[in-house]
Design a protein around this motif. Structure first.
Motif, mmCIF file in Angstrom:
data_model
loop_
_atom_site.group_PDB
_atom_site.id
_atom_site.type_symbol
_atom_site.label_atom_id
_atom_site.label_comp_id
_atom_site.label_asym_id
_atom_site.label_seq_id
_atom_site.Cartn_x
_atom_site.Cartn_y
_atom_site.Cartn_z
ATOM 1 N N HIS A 49 0.850 -1.186 0.000
ATOM 2 C CA HIS A 49 0.000 0.000 0.000
ATOM 3 C C HIS A 49 0.890 1.242 0.000
ATOM 4 O O HIS A 49 1.912 1.283 0.691
ATOM 5 C CB HIS A 49 -0.911 0.015 1.234
ATOM 6 C CG HIS A 49 -1.859 -1.140 1.304
ATOM 7 N ND1 HIS A 49 -1.527 -2.321 1.915
ATOM 8 C CD2 HIS A 49 -3.111 -1.296 0.817
ATOM 9 C CE1 HIS A 49 -2.545 -3.161 1.827
ATOM 10 N NE2 HIS A 49 -3.515 -2.566 1.151
ATOM 11 N N THR A 50 0.499 2.245 -0.760
ATOM 12 C CA THR A 50 1.319 3.444 -0.905
ATOM 13 C C THR A 50 1.635 4.063 0.450
ATOM 14 O O THR A 50 0.739 4.310 1.262
ATOM 15 C CB THR A 50 0.608 4.488 -1.791
ATOM 16 O OG1 THR A 50 0.278 3.877 -3.044
ATOM 17 C CG2 THR A 50 1.510 5.685 -2.036
ATOM 18 N N LEU A 51 2.915 4.317 0.688
ATOM 19 C CA LEU A 51 3.394 4.897 1.938
ATOM 20 C C LEU A 51 3.624 6.388 1.727
ATOM 21 O O LEU A 51 4.327 6.786 0.795
ATOM 22 C CB LEU A 51 4.700 4.215 2.359
ATOM 23 C CG LEU A 51 5.338 4.624 3.680
ATOM 24 C CD1 LEU A 51 4.493 4.137 4.863
ATOM 25 C CD2 LEU A 51 6.758 4.043 3.778
ATOM 26 N N VAL A 52 3.024 7.208 2.591
ATOM 27 C CA VAL A 52 3.191 8.655 2.511
ATOM 28 C C VAL A 52 4.182 9.087 3.590
ATOM 29 O O VAL A 52 3.920 8.932 4.785
ATOM 30 C CB VAL A 52 1.858 9.406 2.689
ATOM 31 C CG1 VAL A 52 2.077 10.916 2.562
ATOM 32 C CG2 VAL A 52 0.836 8.935 1.650
ATOM 33 N N VAL A 53 5.319 9.620 3.160
ATOM 34 C CA VAL A 53 6.382 10.038 4.068
ATOM 35 C C VAL A 53 6.445 11.560 4.074
ATOM 36 O O VAL A 53 6.718 12.179 3.032
ATOM 37 C CB VAL A 53 7.743 9.451 3.650
ATOM 38 C CG1 VAL A 53 8.845 9.910 4.600
ATOM 39 C CG2 VAL A 53 7.668 7.929 3.584
ATOM 40 N N GLY A 54 6.186 12.174 5.216
ATOM 41 C CA GLY A 54 6.301 13.620 5.351
ATOM 42 C C GLY A 54 7.722 13.996 5.741
ATOM 43 O O GLY A 54 8.341 13.318 6.564
ATOM 44 N N ILE A 55 8.245 15.074 5.166
ATOM 45 C CA ILE A 55 9.579 15.565 5.501
ATOM 46 C C ILE A 55 9.457 17.033 5.880
ATOM 47 O O ILE A 55 9.119 17.878 5.046
ATOM 48 C CB ILE A 55 10.563 15.410 4.327
ATOM 49 C CG1 ILE A 55 10.671 13.940 3.907
ATOM 50 C CG2 ILE A 55 11.937 15.965 4.706
ATOM 51 C CD1 ILE A 55 11.523 13.720 2.657
ATOM 52 N N ASN A 56 9.698 17.318 7.153
ATOM 53 C CA ASN A 56 9.616 18.695 7.642
ATOM 54 C C ASN A 56 11.009 19.225 7.936
ATOM 55 O O ASN A 56 11.865 18.494 8.433
ATOM 56 C CB ASN A 56 8.769 18.773 8.922
ATOM 57 C CG ASN A 56 8.679 20.193 9.473
ATOM 58 O OD1 ASN A 56 9.636 20.721 10.033
ATOM 59 N ND2 ASN A 56 7.525 20.806 9.328
ATOM 60 N N GLY A 57 11.214 20.484 7.639
ATOM 61 C CA GLY A 57 12.463 21.152 7.970
ATOM 62 C C GLY A 57 12.333 22.620 7.658
ATOM 63 O O GLY A 57 11.651 22.997 6.704
ATOM 64 N N ALA A 58 12.950 23.461 8.468
ATOM 65 C CA ALA A 58 12.900 24.899 8.229
ATOM 66 C C ALA A 58 13.649 25.237 6.951
ATOM 67 O O ALA A 58 14.320 24.392 6.347
ATOM 68 C CB ALA A 58 13.494 25.640 9.422
ATOM 69 N N LEU A 222 6.748 10.464 9.597
ATOM 70 C CA LEU A 222 7.195 11.855 9.574
ATOM 71 C C LEU A 222 8.683 11.956 9.896
ATOM 72 O O LEU A 222 9.145 11.465 10.930
ATOM 73 C CB LEU A 222 6.394 12.699 10.568
ATOM 74 C CG LEU A 222 6.740 14.198 10.615
ATOM 75 C CD1 LEU A 222 6.453 14.862 9.269
ATOM 76 C CD2 LEU A 222 5.946 14.894 11.734
ATOM 77 N N VAL A 223 9.418 12.612 9.002
ATOM 78 C CA VAL A 223 10.851 12.863 9.158
ATOM 79 C C VAL A 223 11.045 14.339 9.494
ATOM 80 O O VAL A 223 10.440 15.208 8.861
ATOM 81 C CB VAL A 223 11.610 12.526 7.864
ATOM 82 C CG1 VAL A 223 13.102 12.814 8.020
ATOM 83 C CG2 VAL A 223 11.369 11.077 7.455
ATOM 84 N N LEU A 224 11.903 14.626 10.463
ATOM 85 C CA LEU A 224 12.199 16.015 10.830
ATOM 86 C C LEU A 224 13.689 16.292 10.674
ATOM 87 O O LEU A 224 14.520 15.590 11.250
ATOM 88 C CB LEU A 224 11.785 16.290 12.279
ATOM 89 C CG LEU A 224 12.190 17.659 12.852
ATOM 90 C CD1 LEU A 224 11.509 18.791 12.077
ATOM 91 C CD2 LEU A 224 11.858 17.752 14.341
ATOM 92 N N LEU A 225 14.005 17.318 9.880
ATOM 93 C CA LEU A 225 15.357 17.869 9.835
ATOM 94 C C LEU A 225 15.351 19.064 10.784
ATOM 95 O O LEU A 225 14.793 20.117 10.468
ATOM 96 C CB LEU A 225 15.717 18.306 8.415
ATOM 97 C CG LEU A 225 15.859 17.178 7.381
ATOM 98 C CD1 LEU A 225 16.058 17.762 5.989
ATOM 99 C CD2 LEU A 225 17.018 16.271 7.741
ATOM 100 N N GLN A 226 15.949 18.892 11.942
ATOM 101 C CA GLN A 226 15.822 19.872 13.026
ATOM 102 C C GLN A 226 16.996 20.850 13.020
ATOM 103 O O GLN A 226 18.146 20.486 13.272
ATOM 104 C CB GLN A 226 15.750 19.168 14.381
ATOM 105 C CG GLN A 226 15.520 20.117 15.550
ATOM 106 C CD GLN A 226 15.501 19.381 16.876
ATOM 107 O OE1 GLN A 226 15.984 18.267 16.986
ATOM 108 N NE2 GLN A 226 14.943 20.015 17.896
#
Length: 304
Positions: A49-58, A222-226
């Motif tokens: 099933h399609t995986l939705v990966v969120g990538i957050n970063g300023a 959810l991936v975070l580049l902090q």
């Protein structure tokens, strides 16, 4: 990734990637140490099933380059059909934001904050990608920042076939609403001078509590580049503008220091909010130092 042939393939891919994206050679080590293991983990999560990966970063954290590297690994090493979409391509049109500025608040003319994206378009796009089959042809919107408007549909990118993994990147991907009490006091000169009554920031917050929360609910991982802090984000954004100025001798459409300061202040409130809240929410956090080096990678407990 244990076989020598596969390791050599990954190394060859990285060599080409660094060359194509004109990256410093140190990026090879960063990608091999962090992005390659993350791509393996995402591949192991794919269950058909399609995986939705969120990538957050300023701003300036390297979201787009990271997403491109992940897509390369997922496609070439795992044969997973991967699509990268950016929330920056999903802004409302210039005319739509002009109407928001007229009806709601003048500050909505400036793109970027929640409320200035076309959330219906964004969610419809993700649904279409998740439902795509072998014969599907999905048009992916593109936004032209040089003219501050969405490109005509004839210029949109098209993805053909199924989609296994969606990499959805953006500075406010995964962002949550603030408690109402935090909206009372302006956080910078822009808010104090141009949003003294809190109309703009209240509408931004209401958008986050509404349609943006529905968009966030579509994210599986959810991936975070902090970034280290907001001051560093401000400095990084300034460096981006300097590089643009060096590459464009006439300086067309570039901001001077005063305009840049005002522009970044639109993002300050939620950038600080993200730095305080998202590390506890993300499935994996990559903590950056002021030199863009990763100091630590932390996967949330229970993430396989």
């Amino acid at each position: 990734m244990s076989s020598p042939a596969t390791c050599r393939e990954a190394d060859d891919l990285l060599t080409q990637f660094v060359r194509d994206h004109r990256l410093p050679d140190e990026y090879r080590q960063l990608a091999a140490e962090y992005w390659l293991p993350l791509s393996n983990r995402l591949a192991s999560m794919f269950d058909g099933h399609t995986l939705v990966v969120g990538i957050n970063g300023a701003q300036g954290t390297g979201k787009s380059t990271m997403a491109a590297a992940l897509a390369m690994f997922l496609g070439n090493l795992h044969d997973l059909k991967t699509v990268v979409i950016s929330i920056d391509d999903l802004y409302l049109t210039r005319a739509e934001r002009s109407e928001m500025a007229r009806v709601l608040h003048p500050m909505f003319q400036t793109r970027g904050v929640p409320g200035t994206h076309d959330l219906r378009l964004a969610m419809a796009l993700i649904r279409a990608l998740k439902a795509a089959g072998s014969e599907s042809d999905i048009a992916i919107p593109r936004f032209d920042k040089a003219v501050d408007d969405r490109r005509p549909e004839a210029a949109w990118h098209h993805h053909h076939g199924r989609v296994d993994i969606i990499l959805f990147e953006g500075w406010c991907v995964g962002t949550t609403a603030e408690p109402a009490t935090q909206l009372k006091q302006p956080i910078n000169r822009l808010e104090a001078d141009e949003d003294a009554q809190g109309i703009w920031r209240s509408h931004v917050n209401a958008s986050l509590a509404g349609e943006y929360s529905q968009l966030n609910a579509m994210i599986d991982f959810l991936v975070l580049l902090q970034a280290p802090d907001f001051e560093t984000v401000y400095a990084w954004r300034g460096l981006q503008e300097e590089k643009l100025r060096a590459s464009m001798p006439d300086g067309t459409h570039l901001m001077d220091q005063s305009a840049l300061t005002r522009f970044i202040q639109h993002y300050e409130r939620l950038t600080r909010h993200n730095l305080a809240t998202l590390p506890q929410m993300a499935d994996v956090v990559f903590s950056l130092d002021k030199r863009h080096c990763i100091r630590r990678a932390r996967y949330r407990e229970g993430v396989s």
